[in-house]
Motif scaffolding. Sequence first.
Motif, PDB file in Angstrom:
ATOM      1  N   GLU A  77       0.858  -1.179   0.000  1.00  7.35           N
ATOM      2  CA  GLU A  77       0.000   0.000   0.000  1.00  7.35           C
ATOM      3  C   GLU A  77       0.897   1.233   0.000  1.00  7.35           C
ATOM      4  O   GLU A  77       1.751   1.377   0.865  1.00  7.35           O
ATOM      5  CB  GLU A  77      -0.903  -0.004   1.233  1.00  7.35           C
ATOM      6  CG  GLU A  77      -2.000  -1.056   1.161  1.00  7.35           C
ATOM      7  CD  GLU A  77      -2.656  -1.334   2.493  1.00  7.35           C
ATOM      8  OE1 GLU A  77      -3.419  -2.313   2.562  1.00  7.35           O
ATOM      9  OE2 GLU A  77      -2.396  -0.591   3.463  1.00  7.35           O
ATOM     10  N   VAL A  78       0.677   2.072  -0.985  1.00  5.89           N
ATOM     11  CA  VAL A  78       1.513   3.265  -1.110  1.00  5.89           C
ATOM     12  C   VAL A  78       0.694   4.489  -0.716  1.00  5.89           C
ATOM     13  O   VAL A  78      -0.420   4.664  -1.189  1.00  5.89           O
ATOM     14  CB  VAL A  78       2.031   3.423  -2.551  1.00  5.89           C
ATOM     15  CG1 VAL A  78       2.964   4.618  -2.663  1.00  5.89           C
ATOM     16  CG2 VAL A  78       2.725   2.152  -3.019  1.00  5.89           C
ATOM     17  N   THR A  79       1.269   5.301   0.161  1.00  4.24           N
ATOM     18  CA  THR A  79       0.632   6.565   0.512  1.00  4.24           C
ATOM     19  C   THR A  79       1.555   7.677   0.047  1.00  4.24           C
ATOM     20  O   THR A  79       2.733   7.698   0.404  1.00  4.24           O
ATOM     21  CB  THR A  79       0.418   6.661   2.039  1.00  4.24           C
ATOM     22  OG1 THR A  79      -0.276   5.477   2.463  1.00  4.24           O
ATOM     23  CG2 THR A  79      -0.402   7.874   2.398  1.00  4.24           C
ATOM     24  N   ALA A  80       1.007   8.566  -0.741  1.00  3.81           N
ATOM     25  CA  ALA A  80       1.786   9.720  -1.187  1.00  3.81           C
ATOM     26  C   ALA A  80       1.279  10.952  -0.467  1.00  3.81           C
ATOM     27  O   ALA A  80       0.075  11.084  -0.235  1.00  3.81           O
ATOM     28  CB  ALA A  80       1.644   9.898  -2.692  1.00  3.81           C
ATOM     29  N   MET A  81       2.199  11.796  -0.046  1.00  4.93           N
ATOM     30  CA  MET A  81       1.810  13.037   0.627  1.00  4.93           C
ATOM     31  C   MET A  81       2.888  14.073   0.341  1.00  4.93           C
ATOM     32  O   MET A  81       3.979  13.722  -0.090  1.00  4.93           O
ATOM     33  CB  MET A  81       1.683  12.805   2.133  1.00  4.93           C
ATOM     34  CG  MET A  81       3.011  12.527   2.805  1.00  4.93           C
ATOM     35  SD  MET A  81       2.843  11.782   4.411  1.00  4.93           S
ATOM     36  CE  MET A  81       2.494  10.101   3.995  1.00  4.93           C
ATOM     37  N   HIS A 110       3.612   0.586   2.772  1.00  7.37           N
ATOM     38  CA  HIS A 110       3.102  -0.260   3.848  1.00  7.37           C
ATOM     39  C   HIS A 110       2.906  -1.682   3.312  1.00  7.37           C
ATOM     40  O   HIS A 110       2.245  -1.890   2.304  1.00  7.37           O
ATOM     41  CB  HIS A 110       1.775   0.295   4.370  1.00  7.37           C
ATOM     42  CG  HIS A 110       1.184  -0.512   5.481  1.00  7.37           C
ATOM     43  ND1 HIS A 110      -0.130  -0.895   5.505  1.00  7.37           N
ATOM     44  CD2 HIS A 110       1.753  -1.036   6.601  1.00  7.37           C
ATOM     45  CE1 HIS A 110      -0.363  -1.608   6.595  1.00  7.37           C
ATOM     46  NE2 HIS A 110       0.766  -1.711   7.281  1.00  7.37           N
ATOM     47  N   TYR A 111       3.558  -2.635   4.004  1.00  7.29           N
ATOM     48  CA  TYR A 111       3.404  -4.043   3.639  1.00  7.29           C
ATOM     49  C   TYR A 111       2.392  -4.636   4.610  1.00  7.29           C
ATOM     50  O   TYR A 111       2.740  -4.923   5.763  1.00  7.29           O
ATOM     51  CB  TYR A 111       4.741  -4.776   3.753  1.00  7.29           C
ATOM     52  CG  TYR A 111       5.779  -4.302   2.756  1.00  7.29           C
ATOM     53  CD1 TYR A 111       6.364  -3.057   2.876  1.00  7.29           C
ATOM     54  CD2 TYR A 111       6.161  -5.125   1.705  1.00  7.29           C
ATOM     55  CE1 TYR A 111       7.308  -2.621   1.956  1.00  7.29           C
ATOM     56  CE2 TYR A 111       7.113  -4.696   0.786  1.00  7.29           C
ATOM     57  CZ  TYR A 111       7.678  -3.445   0.921  1.00  7.29           C
ATOM     58  OH  TYR A 111       8.607  -3.019   0.020  1.00  7.29           O
ATOM     59  N   PRO A 112       1.134  -4.808   4.163  1.00 11.65           N
ATOM     60  CA  PRO A 112       0.092  -5.203   5.115  1.00 11.65           C
ATOM     61  C   PRO A 112       0.363  -6.561   5.778  1.00 11.65           C
ATOM     62  O   PRO A 112       0.063  -6.722   6.965  1.00 11.65           O
ATOM     63  CB  PRO A 112      -1.185  -5.226   4.271  1.00 11.65           C
ATOM     64  CG  PRO A 112      -0.776  -5.080   2.869  1.00 11.65           C
ATOM     65  CD  PRO A 112       0.606  -4.553   2.820  1.00 11.65           C
ATOM     66  N   ALA A 113       0.938  -7.516   5.047  1.00 14.30           N
ATOM     67  CA  ALA A 113       1.136  -8.857   5.617  1.00 14.30           C
ATOM     68  C   ALA A 113       2.067  -8.833   6.834  1.00 14.30           C
ATOM     69  O   ALA A 113       1.845  -9.534   7.810  1.00 14.30           O
ATOM     70  CB  ALA A 113       1.661  -9.794   4.548  1.00 14.30           C
TER      71      ALA A 113
END
Length: 274
Positions: A160-164, A171-174
């Motif tokens: 999951e990539v969050t750009a700001m 973020h690696y959810p596993a």
Amino acid sequence: MSPTAIYTILASLILTIGGIWVGNNVNLLPVVASSNAPIYDELFKVLFIIGTILFVGMFGLVVYSLIKFRRKPGQIGDGLAIEDNLPLEIFWTAVPAIIILFVGLYSYDIYDRMGGMQTLTHVNHDQHAMAPEEKVWGGIGSSSSQGLMQEGSLGTIPVEVTAMQFAFLFHYPAGDIISGELHVPVGQPVSMKMESKDVIHAFWVPEFRLKQDVIPGQPTILNFTPTRIGKYPIICAELCGPYHGGMRSTVVVEDPEDYKNWYMKNSKKPSLEA
Ligand SMILES: [Cu+2]
């Protein structure tokens, strides 16, 4: 045939052969590091050939005309007014029309081969495809990762990539890992779901030949398979504010063993292996 016609044909021939040679021998692109890159490079080669022919041809014509038709000593007044040459007008309308149609269809084909026209799916940490009601704006999914996902999502790494303003967070959810650098093992498909916290950003890795907008309120997907070990820059390719130029990160493509070590070292849930 008049000598002018022969020279014109000869010059066009040299120009075409020269353009094809330049397209095949001049490499302006960085190293190839994803399965998408060779597909994209085919399109770039064709565009570069067309561009070279147009640039050299037109520049050559301008220089030729400047020398050949320059004002001679004692010459005054305007030049001859020439109008109407129907065959020439048909020629210079038809040729660009055909080239543009060809480039349009060919780009569409390349986009399709890179997975841009496929229905987008992203694996969640529980290894299920995304809920159908979740809307995704767009993105690219390379066919190899799409195929693997249909086979039960095994082996695909969800991120999951969050750009700001002005950073990317991965973020690696596993394993519940949050990282400022993207770590991926070579040869394994990666599926990224990207969201923005503020304005529009763009995730760009030139060595992967991939660029995808990250849009607030509307997640986008980017699937790719890295093919070459190394560190490559991640660049924000959308002017997103005063420090846009500093919005960079790194993608580390590693040997699967090194990736595993990095993952185990950073994972907050060591029992749940990726
Ligand atoms: Cu940005």
